[in-house]
Design a protein around this motif. Sequence first.
Motif, PDB file in Angstrom:
ATOM      1  N   ILE A  88      37.087  45.089  42.889  1.00 36.16           N
ATOM      2  CA  ILE A  88      35.647  44.828  42.992  1.00 36.16           C
ATOM      3  C   ILE A  88      35.275  44.551  44.444  1.00 36.16           C
ATOM      4  N   GLY A  89      36.081  43.752  45.133  1.00 32.45           N
ATOM      5  CA  GLY A  89      35.806  43.439  46.537  1.00 32.45           C
ATOM      6  C   GLY A  89      35.884  44.651  47.436  1.00 32.45           C
ATOM      7  N   ASN A  90      36.731  45.610  47.094  1.00 33.38           N
ATOM      8  CA  ASN A  90      36.873  46.819  47.906  1.00 33.38           C
ATOM      9  C   ASN A  90      35.779  47.837  47.655  1.00 33.38           C
ATOM     10  N   SER A  91      35.012  47.628  46.596  1.00 42.37           N
ATOM     11  CA  SER A  91      33.971  48.584  46.230  1.00 42.37           C
ATOM     12  C   SER A  91      32.592  47.975  46.456  1.00 42.37           C
ATOM     13  N   LYS A  92      31.692  48.795  46.900  1.00 41.31           N
ATOM     14  CA  LYS A  92      30.321  48.318  47.100  1.00 41.31           C
ATOM     15  C   LYS A  92      29.490  48.432  45.829  1.00 41.31           C
ATOM     16  N   ASN A  93      29.922  49.284  44.907  1.00 42.54           N
ATOM     17  CA  ASN A  93      29.061  49.568  43.767  1.00 42.54           C
ATOM     18  C   ASN A  93      29.891  49.954  42.546  1.00 42.54           C
ATOM     19  N   ILE A  94      30.700  49.026  42.054  1.00 44.37           N
ATOM     20  CA  ILE A  94      31.582  49.347  40.924  1.00 44.37           C
ATOM     21  C   ILE A  94      31.074  48.684  39.652  1.00 44.37           C
ATOM     22  N   GLY A  95      31.193  49.418  38.569  1.00 43.19           N
ATOM     23  CA  GLY A  95      30.828  48.903  37.263  1.00 43.19           C
ATOM     24  C   GLY A  95      32.049  48.863  36.361  1.00 43.19           C
ATOM     25  N   VAL A  96      31.841  48.477  35.131  1.00 42.36           N
ATOM     26  CA  VAL A  96      32.940  48.332  34.181  1.00 42.36           C
ATOM     27  C   VAL A  96      33.616  49.679  33.920  1.00 42.36           C
ATOM     28  N   THR A  97      32.837  50.740  33.771  1.00 40.59           N
ATOM     29  CA  THR A  97      33.400  52.061  33.499  1.00 40.59           C
ATOM     30  C   THR A  97      34.312  52.514  34.633  1.00 40.59           C
ATOM     31  N   GLU A  98      33.846  52.354  35.868  1.00 41.32           N
ATOM     32  CA  GLU A  98      34.647  52.751  37.024  1.00 41.32           C
ATOM     33  C   GLU A  98      35.906  51.884  37.144  1.00 41.32           C
ATOM     34  N   LEU A  99      35.758  50.613  36.844  1.00 38.45           N
ATOM     35  CA  LEU A  99      36.901  49.695  36.885  1.00 38.45           C
ATOM     36  C   LEU A  99      37.964  50.126  35.866  1.00 38.45           C
ATOM     37  N   ALA A 100      37.521  50.511  34.682  1.00 34.49           N
ATOM     38  CA  ALA A 100      38.444  50.994  33.649  1.00 34.49           C
ATOM     39  C   ALA A 100      39.183  52.238  34.141  1.00 34.49           C
ATOM     40  N   GLN A 101      38.478  53.126  34.816  1.00 32.49           N
ATOM     41  CA  GLN A 101      39.111  54.341  35.339  1.00 32.49           C
ATOM     42  C   GLN A 101      40.138  54.009  36.417  1.00 32.49           C
ATOM     43  N   VAL A 102      39.808  53.077  37.307  1.00 31.68           N
ATOM     44  CA  VAL A 102      40.722  52.691  38.388  1.00 31.68           C
ATOM     45  C   VAL A 102      42.036  52.162  37.812  1.00 31.68           C
ATOM     46  N   PHE A 103      41.952  51.373  36.752  1.00 35.82           N
ATOM     47  CA  PHE A 103      43.139  50.735  36.190  1.00 35.82           C
ATOM     48  C   PHE A 103      43.724  51.489  34.993  1.00 35.82           C
ATOM     49  N   GLY A 104      43.128  52.630  34.647  1.00 34.55           N
ATOM     50  CA  GLY A 104      43.667  53.434  33.560  1.00 34.55           C
ATOM     51  C   GLY A 104      43.648  52.717  32.229  1.00 34.55           C
ATOM     52  N   THR A 105      42.574  51.999  31.972  1.00 34.85           N
ATOM     53  CA  THR A 105      42.452  51.238  30.730  1.00 34.85           C
ATOM     54  C   THR A 105      41.154  51.620  30.033  1.00 34.85           C
ATOM     55  N   SER A 106      40.950  51.114  28.850  1.00 32.52           N
ATOM     56  CA  SER A 106      39.725  51.412  28.117  1.00 32.52           C
ATOM     57  C   SER A 106      38.560  50.613  28.700  1.00 32.52           C
ATOM     58  N   LYS A 107      37.367  51.103  28.450  1.00 30.24           N
ATOM     59  CA  LYS A 107      36.169  50.396  28.898  1.00 30.24           C
ATOM     60  C   LYS A 107      36.083  49.029  28.221  1.00 30.24           C
ATOM     61  N   SER A 108      36.518  48.960  26.968  1.00 32.88           N
ATOM     62  CA  SER A 108      36.511  47.697  26.226  1.00 32.88           C
ATOM     63  C   SER A 108      37.440  46.673  26.875  1.00 32.88           C
ATOM     64  N   ALA A 109      38.639  47.098  27.237  1.00 27.99           N
ATOM     65  CA  ALA A 109      39.607  46.189  27.880  1.00 27.99           C
ATOM     66  C   ALA A 109      39.076  45.728  29.237  1.00 27.99           C
ATOM     67  N   ALA A 110      38.501  46.649  29.987  1.00 28.73           N
ATOM     68  CA  ALA A 110      37.941  46.290  31.296  1.00 28.73           C
ATOM     69  C   ALA A 110      36.775  45.316  31.120  1.00 28.73           C
ATOM     70  N   SER A 111      35.967  45.534  30.114  1.00 27.05           N
ATOM     71  CA  SER A 111      34.833  44.647  29.842  1.00 27.05           C
ATOM     72  C   SER A 111      35.310  43.239  29.507  1.00 27.05           C
ATOM     73  N   GLN A 112      36.385  43.138  28.738  1.00 28.64           N
ATOM     74  CA  GLN A 112      36.938  41.822  28.394  1.00 28.64           C
ATOM     75  C   GLN A 112      37.448  41.103  29.645  1.00 28.64           C
ATOM     76  N   LEU A 113      38.130  41.842  30.526  1.00 28.45           N
ATOM     77  CA  LEU A 113      38.612  41.245  31.780  1.00 28.45           C
ATOM     78  C   LEU A 113      37.448  40.777  32.646  1.00 28.45           C
ATOM     79  N   VAL A 114      36.421  41.591  32.724  1.00 26.04           N
ATOM     80  CA  VAL A 114      35.243  41.243  33.517  1.00 26.04           C
ATOM     81  C   VAL A 114      34.581  39.994  32.952  1.00 26.04           C
ATOM     82  N   SER A 115      34.460  39.919  31.645  1.00 24.27           N
ATOM     83  CA  SER A 115      33.853  38.727  31.024  1.00 24.27           C
ATOM     84  C   SER A 115      34.667  37.472  31.327  1.00 24.27           C
ATOM     85  N   ARG A 116      35.991  37.588  31.233  1.00 28.11           N
ATOM     86  CA  ARG A 116      36.857  36.440  31.521  1.00 28.11           C
ATOM     87  C   ARG A 116      36.700  36.006  32.987  1.00 28.11           C
TER      88      ARG A 116
END
Length: 158
Positions: free
Chosen positions: A49-77
């Motif tokens: 997130i710090g390395n990106s100027k404009n990242i969302g949950v979908t892009e984060l999921a793609q970066v880490f090769g995980t589902s959007k749901s899993a990325a959303s849970q991490l973001v919420s935590r």
Amino acid sequence: MDDKTEIIKDLIGKFQATARKYCQIEALPIRVNEDVTASTREVHIIQAIGNSKNIGVTELAQVFGTSKSAASQLVSRLSKKGFLKKRPARANNKEVRLVLTELGWEAYKAHARVHRDDMAYLMGRLQTFSLSQIAVTAVMFEALDEIMAQRLTKQIRE
């Protein structure tokens, strides 16, 4: 079996042992400040997130090769822990953009210090390798990456 096969099997075993240690390290806490720690896994999300100027949950999921749901849970935590905030995207109110809080930037910097120390050690060790040894190692890691990508793709399909 020939010697080459045994050497390859030994190399794979060493890689597997290293991979297990890496997984253990991912769960270790990184001290952010006197009162706060975060797991290495959490800090890797913070780093992305710090390395990106404009990242969302979908892009984060793609970066880490995980589902959007899993990325959303991490973001919420991480949001609940005070490391980041969700901001509405300019183009689409349904999407959110992720930004680090002051605490998030502290975690980002703490992680950078850990990596700086590890990188300095590795650079010192690897400087003793010949260029051809480094090239061969890079090719081996590419092969390992390919097999892992295949396994993950197969797992996602099943």
